[in-house]
Motif scaffolding. Structure first.
Motif, PDB file in Angstrom:
ATOM      1  N   LEU A  77      -6.014 -43.862  12.686  1.00 37.56           N
ATOM      2  CA  LEU A  77      -5.699 -42.571  13.290  1.00 37.56           C
ATOM      3  C   LEU A  77      -6.796 -41.549  13.036  1.00 37.56           C
ATOM      4  CD1 LEU A  77      -1.875 -42.194  12.545  1.00 37.56           C
ATOM      5  CD2 LEU A  77      -2.960 -42.601  14.752  1.00 37.56           C
ATOM      6  N   VAL A  78      -7.384 -41.581  11.847  1.00 38.74           N
ATOM      7  CA  VAL A  78      -8.477 -40.657  11.534  1.00 38.74           C
ATOM      8  C   VAL A  78      -9.666 -40.921  12.452  1.00 38.74           C
ATOM      9  CG1 VAL A  78     -10.190 -40.029   9.800  1.00 38.74           C
ATOM     10  CG2 VAL A  78      -7.782 -40.229   9.159  1.00 38.74           C
ATOM     11  N   VAL A  79      -9.991 -42.193  12.655  1.00 35.04           N
ATOM     12  CA  VAL A  79     -11.112 -42.541  13.537  1.00 35.04           C
ATOM     13  C   VAL A  79     -10.829 -42.072  14.964  1.00 35.04           C
ATOM     14  CG1 VAL A  79     -12.393 -44.452  14.572  1.00 35.04           C
ATOM     15  CG2 VAL A  79     -11.844 -44.494  12.133  1.00 35.04           C
ATOM     16  N   LEU A  80      -9.608 -42.334  15.454  1.00 32.89           N
ATOM     17  CA  LEU A  80      -9.247 -41.913  16.807  1.00 32.89           C
ATOM     18  C   LEU A  80      -9.299 -40.394  16.944  1.00 32.89           C
ATOM     19  CD1 LEU A  80      -8.106 -42.558  19.644  1.00 32.89           C
ATOM     20  CD2 LEU A  80      -5.819 -42.394  18.651  1.00 32.89           C
ATOM     21  N   ALA A  81      -8.724 -39.683  15.978  1.00 30.42           N
ATOM     22  CA  ALA A  81      -8.708 -38.228  16.036  1.00 30.42           C
ATOM     23  C   ALA A  81     -10.116 -37.651  16.004  1.00 30.42           C
ATOM     24  CB  ALA A  81      -7.884 -37.667  14.881  1.00 30.42           C
ATOM     25  N   ALA A  82     -10.981 -38.243  15.193  1.00 33.73           N
ATOM     26  CA  ALA A  82     -12.362 -37.763  15.112  1.00 33.73           C
ATOM     27  C   ALA A  82     -13.088 -37.948  16.447  1.00 33.73           C
ATOM     28  CB  ALA A  82     -13.096 -38.490  13.992  1.00 33.73           C
ATOM     29  N   ALA A  83     -12.902 -39.127  17.051  1.00 30.92           N
ATOM     30  CA  ALA A  83     -13.564 -39.393  18.332  1.00 30.92           C
ATOM     31  C   ALA A  83     -13.082 -38.426  19.412  1.00 30.92           C
ATOM     32  CB  ALA A  83     -13.305 -40.837  18.754  1.00 30.92           C
ATOM     33  N   LEU A  84     -11.793 -38.182  19.447  1.00 28.61           N
ATOM     34  CA  LEU A  84     -11.256 -37.275  20.467  1.00 28.61           C
ATOM     35  C   LEU A  84     -11.622 -35.825  20.175  1.00 28.61           C
ATOM     36  CD1 LEU A  84      -7.710 -38.807  21.113  1.00 28.61           C
ATOM     37  CD2 LEU A  84      -9.867 -39.271  22.272  1.00 28.61           C
ATOM     38  N   ALA A  85     -11.676 -35.460  18.886  1.00 30.56           N
ATOM     39  CA  ALA A  85     -12.053 -34.093  18.531  1.00 30.56           C
ATOM     40  C   ALA A  85     -13.501 -33.803  18.909  1.00 30.56           C
ATOM     41  CB  ALA A  85     -11.842 -33.870  17.040  1.00 30.56           C
ATOM     42  N   LEU A  86     -14.358 -34.818  18.849  1.00 30.00           N
ATOM     43  CA  LEU A  86     -15.767 -34.629  19.204  1.00 30.00           C
ATOM     44  C   LEU A  86     -15.967 -34.501  20.717  1.00 30.00           C
ATOM     45  CD1 LEU A  86     -17.476 -37.137  16.731  1.00 30.00           C
ATOM     46  CD2 LEU A  86     -17.570 -34.637  16.651  1.00 30.00           C
ATOM     47  N   THR A  87     -15.190 -35.250  21.488  1.00 28.02           N
ATOM     48  CA  THR A  87     -15.394 -35.258  22.945  1.00 28.02           C
ATOM     49  C   THR A  87     -14.464 -34.306  23.691  1.00 28.02           C
ATOM     50  OG1 THR A  87     -13.860 -37.129  23.139  1.00 28.02           O
ATOM     51  CG2 THR A  87     -16.191 -37.648  22.895  1.00 28.02           C
ATOM     52  N   GLY A  88     -13.338 -33.927  23.086  1.00 24.94           N
ATOM     53  CA  GLY A  88     -12.346 -33.094  23.778  1.00 24.94           C
ATOM     54  C   GLY A  88     -12.852 -31.735  24.217  1.00 24.94           C
ATOM     55  N   PRO A  89     -13.502 -30.961  23.329  1.00 28.60           N
ATOM     56  CA  PRO A  89     -13.977 -29.630  23.759  1.00 28.60           C
ATOM     57  C   PRO A  89     -14.957 -29.684  24.927  1.00 28.60           C
ATOM     58  CG  PRO A  89     -13.938 -29.785  21.368  1.00 28.60           C
ATOM     59  CD  PRO A  89     -13.679 -31.163  21.874  1.00 28.60           C
ATOM     60  N   GLY A  90     -15.858 -30.670  24.923  1.00 24.63           N
ATOM     61  CA  GLY A  90     -16.796 -30.798  26.040  1.00 24.63           C
ATOM     62  C   GLY A  90     -16.094 -31.135  27.338  1.00 24.63           C
ATOM     63  N   LEU A  91     -15.080 -31.993  27.250  1.00 23.54           N
ATOM     64  CA  LEU A  91     -14.305 -32.355  28.429  1.00 23.54           C
ATOM     65  C   LEU A  91     -13.595 -31.125  28.997  1.00 23.54           C
ATOM     66  CD1 LEU A  91     -13.356 -34.880  30.095  1.00 23.54           C
ATOM     67  CD2 LEU A  91     -11.347 -34.925  28.608  1.00 23.54           C
ATOM     68  N   ALA A  92     -12.965 -30.344  28.129  1.00 23.42           N
ATOM     69  CA  ALA A  92     -12.269 -29.132  28.576  1.00 23.42           C
ATOM     70  C   ALA A  92     -13.243 -28.120  29.160  1.00 23.42           C
ATOM     71  CB  ALA A  92     -11.500 -28.519  27.408  1.00 23.42           C
ATOM     72  N   SER A  93     -14.439 -28.021  28.573  1.00 21.65           N
ATOM     73  CA  SER A  93     -15.434 -27.076  29.068  1.00 21.65           C
ATOM     74  C   SER A  93     -15.915 -27.459  30.466  1.00 21.65           C
ATOM     75  CB  SER A  93     -16.620 -27.027  28.097  1.00 21.65           C
ATOM     76  OG  SER A  93     -17.636 -26.182  28.600  1.00 21.65           O
ATOM     77  N   ARG A  94     -16.172 -28.757  30.688  1.00 25.60           N
ATOM     78  CA  ARG A  94     -16.602 -29.197  32.019  1.00 25.60           C
ATOM     79  C   ARG A  94     -15.511 -28.968  33.057  1.00 25.60           C
ATOM     80  NH1 ARG A  94     -18.964 -33.148  28.768  1.00 25.60           N
ATOM     81  NH2 ARG A  94     -17.209 -34.593  29.005  1.00 25.60           N
ATOM     82  N   TYR A  95     -14.265 -29.186  32.656  1.00 24.52           N
ATOM     83  CA  TYR A  95     -13.162 -28.953  33.584  1.00 24.52           C
ATOM     84  C   TYR A  95     -13.063 -27.470  33.939  1.00 24.52           C
ATOM     85  CZ  TYR A  95      -8.396 -28.661  35.389  1.00 24.52           C
ATOM     86  OH  TYR A  95      -7.301 -28.410  36.163  1.00 24.52           O
ATOM     87  N   SER A  96     -13.158 -26.605  32.938  1.00 25.24           N
ATOM     88  CA  SER A  96     -13.056 -25.167  33.180  1.00 25.24           C
ATOM     89  C   SER A  96     -14.183 -24.674  34.070  1.00 25.24           C
ATOM     90  CB  SER A  96     -13.060 -24.423  31.842  1.00 25.24           C
ATOM     91  OG  SER A  96     -12.999 -23.030  32.030  1.00 25.24           O
ATOM     92  N   ALA A  97     -15.408 -25.164  33.810  1.00 24.75           N
ATOM     93  CA  ALA A  97     -16.548 -24.744  34.626  1.00 24.75           C
ATOM     94  C   ALA A  97     -16.395 -25.236  36.066  1.00 24.75           C
ATOM     95  CB  ALA A  97     -17.841 -25.276  34.013  1.00 24.75           C
ATOM     96  N   GLY A  98     -15.897 -26.467  36.226  1.00 23.78           N
ATOM     97  CA  GLY A  98     -15.713 -27.013  37.564  1.00 23.78           C
ATOM     98  C   GLY A  98     -14.673 -26.259  38.361  1.00 23.78           C
ATOM     99  N   ILE A  99     -13.573 -25.875  37.700  1.00 28.01           N
ATOM    100  CA  ILE A  99     -12.528 -25.118  38.384  1.00 28.01           C
ATOM    101  C   ILE A  99     -13.058 -23.760  38.824  1.00 28.01           C
ATOM    102  CG2 ILE A  99     -10.387 -23.849  37.954  1.00 28.01           C
ATOM    103  CD1 ILE A  99      -9.879 -26.681  38.624  1.00 28.01           C
ATOM    104  N   THR A 100     -13.827 -23.125  37.959  1.00 29.95           N
ATOM    105  CA  THR A 100     -14.388 -21.813  38.304  1.00 29.95           C
ATOM    106  C   THR A 100     -15.295 -21.914  39.522  1.00 29.95           C
ATOM    107  OG1 THR A 100     -14.289 -21.145  35.974  1.00 29.95           O
ATOM    108  CG2 THR A 100     -15.736 -19.882  37.432  1.00 29.95           C
TER     109      THR A 100
END
Length: 681
Positions: A20-43
């Motif tokens: 779970l720690v490994v999974l959470a770390a991987a998602l924590a590293l990639t999640g903010p970038g994913l959300a940022s690209r989505y927000s920029a694309g919507i704008t």
């Protein structure tokens, strides 16, 4: 006992915690970038109206990690049941250690309760943490997911929110129960895995759809999804129009000159036909109230548009001025006059939208009517509609409750035959499709050919929840010999890309041999989507022409068309490279006929079925009138790639295969059978 349970359990707990720690770390590293690209694309897409295509690209770019994370969350409950639940008791029974515990003043109940509670809560917590990080990470992708991967679809539903926790509790209890019955660890693990996998398949596909009726959402036109209305003058109206007010002769004047200024052919239209129709509609309104007047006489018209309107308005005001000065009473003649002027254009795409209301008990997704479709639509055209009239689909509501079935022949409607001497009776057929607030009962005389039974039913229009499958825009399936079948019910804003994705998924792991595109009952939609879908079958082609009216018809022959703007294929769309057969019927209209005529003219495939509706025009633009109602007017005329007129004519199929009542009753689709034969000859 708790300490002993922890000693036995700590190695397995540490392994899961580390994962779970490994999974959470991987998602924590990639999640903010994913959300940022989505927000920029919507704008960015909100400025140019390209959000549907952004959603498609964004999801396609991240589909692999999306599926990987979803599958991890789906697998975790199974692993917990397999490695924590199944061995919990069987390991003790096989080693005999349970006897040692029971001889240390520990009761069987306490022994089992502690092990179940401690390990079970740990399993639920582990699944919950896994679901929590996955749901947070996948939020942008869930909002842009393609059909089949939405939150309520079976694959994704089980991997979001609290659902994995419930699955983990079930898998754990299942493993413990199987272990206690089998008493052997390895067989118990295997049986647990098989049973849990079966439940995960059967539950979403066979059980969950019947737990509660599906709920659809309807959205009001507003600033979020409509850029603007045009007023019938030169102004723009932003957002939702205000509430409607009573229609007056001033509103009729506004609509009259709006038609002449903005409608296709308005510049060359003989406006006297509009005014004559408008005054003719005034007379029945006077008769209905028993107030026919000697002053109700049509004035002489000269052909001068402004002078004729002035004469018309003077006569109209003179007549209505003698009526009681009641706002609602005055509004009825004005509304009838305006409706008649629009109807006189004899254009399916020109309409006056007013008085729209929903039934008081309306709920999202409800439909109103008798709950059936027949082989003829509301606007059956004399000369083209052929007998018999029969039920093709039972959607629900009154028709379903009365026991109607596809194939039932409708012999009479409210005592009137739908056909007289082979000619359709439009008013009788239209009664099959009442619109709110029409609430009069409809009496049908029916024949079921399979049994020879004649009977009469009375159907009361009302609200009903239709079959969810009937509401789907795109319905794909794989037919024999690897033929991709896609039913498209309308050219919605992202219809073309949804069809392409459906064909791509049907072709995964196999070589497709052809495409059957079922456009029967497709009432149209976006011409741009029809053009984009055509681009998957041809490049460098003109799919239609949108023509303005010529101010001088002498220069353009008898068509009356001036400058024509070609609609060209979007050559950035990849070619499918597959043989195409299109199924059509009289329900295929507007953008559907744009697509069908291009397929035929450009020889992109073959048409099978019956002639299309003959109701195609350019996209209509809304104009806001002074009473806050909307006038919809097309400003150009549609011509097929060969420059032939489709409106009022329709597109003839290459292979005429009409549906019969016996076909409908037997669930037999001869048009589809013919399409498959064509693809393999």
């Amino acid at each position: 006992m708790i300490w002993l349970t922890w000693r036995q359990f700590r190695a397995a707990a540490a392994t899961v915690a580390a994962a779970l720690v490994v999974l959470a770390a991987a998602l924590a590293l990639t999640g903010p970038g994913l959300a940022s690209r989505y927000s920029a694309g919507i704008t960015a897409c909100a400025r140019d109206g390209g959000c549907p295509r952004f959603f498609d690209r964004f999801f396609d770019d991240h589909q692999v990690p999306f599926l990987a994370v979803t599958l991890v969350v789906l697998i975790v409950p199974a692993l917990l049941g397999l490695f924590w639940g199944a061995p919990l008791v069987t390991r003790e029974l096989e080693a005999g250690t349970h006897l040692l515990v029971w001889n240390q003043s520990i009761t069987r109940t306490r022994w089992l309760a502690v092990k179940l509670t401690f390990t079970g809560l740990a399993a639920v917590a582990a699944a919950g943490l896994c679901s929590l990080v996955a749901t947070w990470w996948a939020a942008p992708l869930d909002r842009s997911a393609a059909p089949g991967f939405a939150l309520m679809d079976p694959l994704v539903f089980g991997a979001r929110g609290i659902v994995p926790m419930a699955y983990a509790a079930f898998a754990f209890v299942l493993g413990v129960t199987v272990g206690m019955l089998v008493r052997r660890t390895v067989p118990a693990m295997a049986l647990t895995l098989a049973l849990f996998a079966a439940v995960q398949i059967v539950m979403p596909l066979a059980v969950r759809p019947h737990l509660l009726p599906p709920v659809s959402a309807s959205f009001e036109l507003g600033p979020e999804n409509v850029d603007s209305f045009s007023k019938a003058g030169d102004e723009e109206f932003q957002g939702n129009p205000p509430p409607e007010t009573p229609t007056t002769i001033d509103v009729v004047e506004q609509a009259y000159f709006c038609v002449l200024a903005n409608y296709y052919g308005g510049a060359t239209l003989d406006a006297r036909s509009l005014l004559t129709a408008g005054f003719a509609a005034l007379v029945p309104e006077l008769n209905r109230g028993g107030r026919d007047l000697p002053e109700a006489t049509m004035p002489a018209l000269t052909g001068d548009r402004h002078a004729d309107w002035a004469a018309f308005e003077t006569a109209w005001r003179r007549v209505t001025g003698l009526l009681p000065q009641d706002a609602d009473l005055q509004a009825k003649p004005a509304a009838a006059t305006l409706q008649a002027i629009v109807t006189a254009l004899d254009d399916d795409h020109a309409r006056w939208t007013h008085g729209a209301a929903r039934p008081p008990d309306y709920y999202d997704g409800d439909q109103y009517g008798l709950g059936l479709h027949a082989n003829l639509g509301r606007t059956a055209t004399p000369g083209t509609a052929l007998p018999p009239l029969f039920v093709t689909t039972v959607l629900g509501g009154p028709a379903k409750e009365a026991g109607l079935r596809p194939g039932d022949v409708i012999e009479s409607i409210n005592g009137s035959a739908p056909f007289v001497d082979g000619e359709v009776t439009p008013a009788a057929v239209a009664a099959l499709y009442p619109q709110y607030p029409q609430a009069g009962a409809v009496r049908l005389r029916l024949l079921r050919q399979t049994t020879g039974r004649h009977w009469t039913v009375t159907l009361k229009p009302g609200l009903y929840q239709p079959d969810p499958a009937a509401l789907q825009v795109v319905t794909p399936k794989l037919l024999r010999d690897h033929v991709a079948y896609v039913r498209l019910s309308g050219f919605a804003p992202d219809a073309a890309d949804r069809v392409f994705r459906a064909i791509s998924r049907l072709g995964a792991g196999r070589t497709l041999t052809g495409v059957v595109l079922d456009l029967r009952g497709n009432g149209g939609g976006s011409a741009d989507e029809a053009n984009r879908l055509l681009s998957g079958f041809a490049h460098g082609k003109v799919t239609a022409y949108q023509c303005a009216a010529s101010p001088d018809t002498k220069d353009t022959g008898d068509t009356g068309d001036g400058a024509c703007a070609p609609m060209r294929t979007d050559d950035s769309v990849p070619l499918l490279g597959l043989p195409l057969v299109v199924l059509t019927d009289r329900g295929c209209a507007s953008a559907c006929e744009h697509f069908s005529s291009a397929v035929k003219d450009l020889r992109l495939g073959q048409l099978v079925g019956t002639r299309t509706a003959g109701a195609v025009s350019s996209p209509a633009r809304p104009y806001l009138l002074g009473d806050n109602t909307t006038l919809m007017l097309p400003s150009t005329r549609h011509l097929a790639p060969g420059r032939e007129v489709i409106d009022r004519v329709g597109v003839a199929p290459d292979h005429h295969v009409p549906q019969t009542p016996k076909d409908a009753a037997a669930g037999r689709d001869r048009a589809l059978d013919e399409a498959l034969n064509l693809l393999h000859t």
